[in-house]
Design a protein around this motif. Structure first.
Motif, mmCIF file in Angstrom:
data_model
loop_
_atom_site.group_PDB
_atom_site.id
_atom_site.type_symbol
_atom_site.label_atom_id
_atom_site.label_comp_id
_atom_site.label_asym_id
_atom_site.label_seq_id
_atom_site.Cartn_x
_atom_site.Cartn_y
_atom_site.Cartn_z
ATOM 1 N N GLU A 48 0.724 -1.281 0.083
ATOM 2 C CA GLU A 48 -0.144 0.046 -0.078
ATOM 3 C C GLU A 48 0.767 1.359 0.043
ATOM 4 O OE1 GLU A 48 -3.248 2.448 2.849
ATOM 5 O OE2 GLU A 48 -2.597 0.388 3.358
ATOM 6 N N LYS A 52 -0.073 3.371 -3.251
ATOM 7 C CA LYS A 52 -1.137 4.187 -2.674
ATOM 8 C C LYS A 52 -0.659 5.659 -3.100
ATOM 9 C CE LYS A 52 -5.316 5.823 -1.248
ATOM 10 N NZ LYS A 52 -4.841 7.367 -1.823
ATOM 11 N N GLU A 60 -6.027 5.112 -9.211
ATOM 12 C CA GLU A 60 -6.308 4.286 -8.041
ATOM 13 C C GLU A 60 -6.698 3.128 -8.063
ATOM 14 O OE1 GLU A 60 -7.464 6.569 -4.450
ATOM 15 O OE2 GLU A 60 -6.251 8.340 -4.786
ATOM 16 N N TYR A 201 -9.869 5.379 0.756
ATOM 17 C CA TYR A 201 -9.639 4.280 -0.057
ATOM 18 C C TYR A 201 -10.947 3.739 -0.802
ATOM 19 C CZ TYR A 201 -6.241 2.772 3.727
ATOM 20 O OH TYR A 201 -5.286 2.537 4.424
ATOM 21 N N PHE A 204 -9.030 3.178 -4.173
ATOM 22 C CA PHE A 204 -7.884 2.378 -4.109
ATOM 23 C C PHE A 204 -8.499 1.062 -3.576
ATOM 24 C CE2 PHE A 204 -4.054 0.782 -1.656
ATOM 25 C CZ PHE A 204 -3.276 0.804 -2.881
#
Length: 322
Positions: A48, A52, A60, A201, A204
């Motif tokens: 991550e 990320k 994403e 999130y 993602f």
């Protein structure tokens, strides 16, 4: 000829299942440094940090898909390779490692070890400590929960864990073996870490959340019905439990969590509520710490029914096909 060639493999699978469950009941979770789920979590967190980055929703999502594929492929391959290498060394070693890896994908005793202390803290009148304890098993803010909502959150967690903490991994074990259960645990770990609909999130973790929903879809529904059936063995009213289950199972935002939560509310005849989000059940009985112990009994009976009526028949069916 066919039956004799199937029996040894089926026998091994049944023994592996039995020993994995027994080891969980007797010993609970392995130490964190040896727990595969902890390794999964660390790997996911590492990836991550690498993947990320703030970008467009599309970029994403692509990065989130890469994280999902990398995690499931790596740990699925690791599980397969570990079993294969151990098998080359000795069949018994492969069996022992298989028991350990399968046991690491589900948790029965751990749920009890988290839920019972909440009840004990409330029985002592220590609401603040109970709030801290329940925060370990639910994702919501527990700092302002009153006594009844702490109990409700605990019972909801027991109900949901009956699915993702037991039924789902063993459902996939019965079809795909230890590797199937192991990959399911990766998917569920991904969802618990990045499968949120918050700003960080939303995109993602989108793919991981969708895949977790798909993975739990069938087990959640089977477990919900079996939880209602458990009322036969726990002194409940199955017809009332089923009516609550039928009426409230679609009341949660999650496609799956409402099924075990509604079933548990029906069997216990209580109202389970996440303030401002959902309210499930009619509350014929007032929530108490005894409700937590009753929920754990329902969980145990549901697990027994799931193994007896789903896992073992599926294992037999799959081995007959191979």
């Amino acid at each position: 000829m066919l039956q004799s060639s199937i029996s040894p493999a089926l026998t091994v699978s049944l023994l592996l299942l039995a020993l994995a469950i027994i080891s969980d009941i007797l010993f609970g979770e392995p130490p964190p440094r040896l727990h595969p789920t902890v390794w999964m979590g660390r790997f996911i967190a590492f990836l991550e940090r690498k993947l990320k980055v703030d970008g467009t929703s599309k970029s994403e999502k692509v990065r989130g898909i890469l994280l999902f594929l990398a995690s499931t492929t790596l740990f699925g391959f690791f599980c397969y390779l570990a079993l294969y290498i151990c098998y080359q060394v000795h069949l018994l070693l492969s069996f022992i490692v298989g028991v350990f890896l399968l046991k690491s994908t589900f948790a029965i005793k751990s749920m009890e070890e988290h839920a019972i202390p909440v009840a004990e803290a409330l029985d002592r009148g220590d609401l603040a400590h109970a709030q801290k304890l329940v925060a370990r098993i639910v994702s919501r803010d527990t700092s302002n929960l009153d006594r009844e909502h702490v109990i409700s959150a605990t019972i909801e967690s027991v109900a949901e864990s009956t699915v993702d903490g037991f039924a789902s991994p063993l459902f996939y074990f019965s079809i795909f073996g230890v590797v199937g259960a192991f990959v399911y645990r990766v998917i569920n770990t991904l969802d618990s870490m990045i499968g949120y609909r918050d700003k960080r999130y939303l995109h993602f973790g989108w793919f991981s959340a969708v895949m977790d929903t798909i993975a739990n879809f069938v087990p959640a529904r089977i477990a919900g019905y079996l939880m209602v059936l458990s009322s036969f063995f726990t002194g409940g009213d199955w017809s009332y439990a089923y009516e609550i289950f039928r009426q409230y199972r679609s009341k949660t935002e999650s496609l799956n969590s409402g099924w075990p939560i509604a079933a548990m509310a029906g069997v216990l005849k209580v109202k389970l509520e996440k303030p401002g989000v959902y309210s499930i059940g009619e509350g014929l009985r007032k929530l108490s710490t005894e409700s937590i112990h009753q929920a754990l009994r329902v969980m145990r009976v549901t697990i027994l029914l799931f193994v007896t009526l789903v896992v073992i028949p599926l294992l037999i069916f799959v081995h007959l096909l191979v």
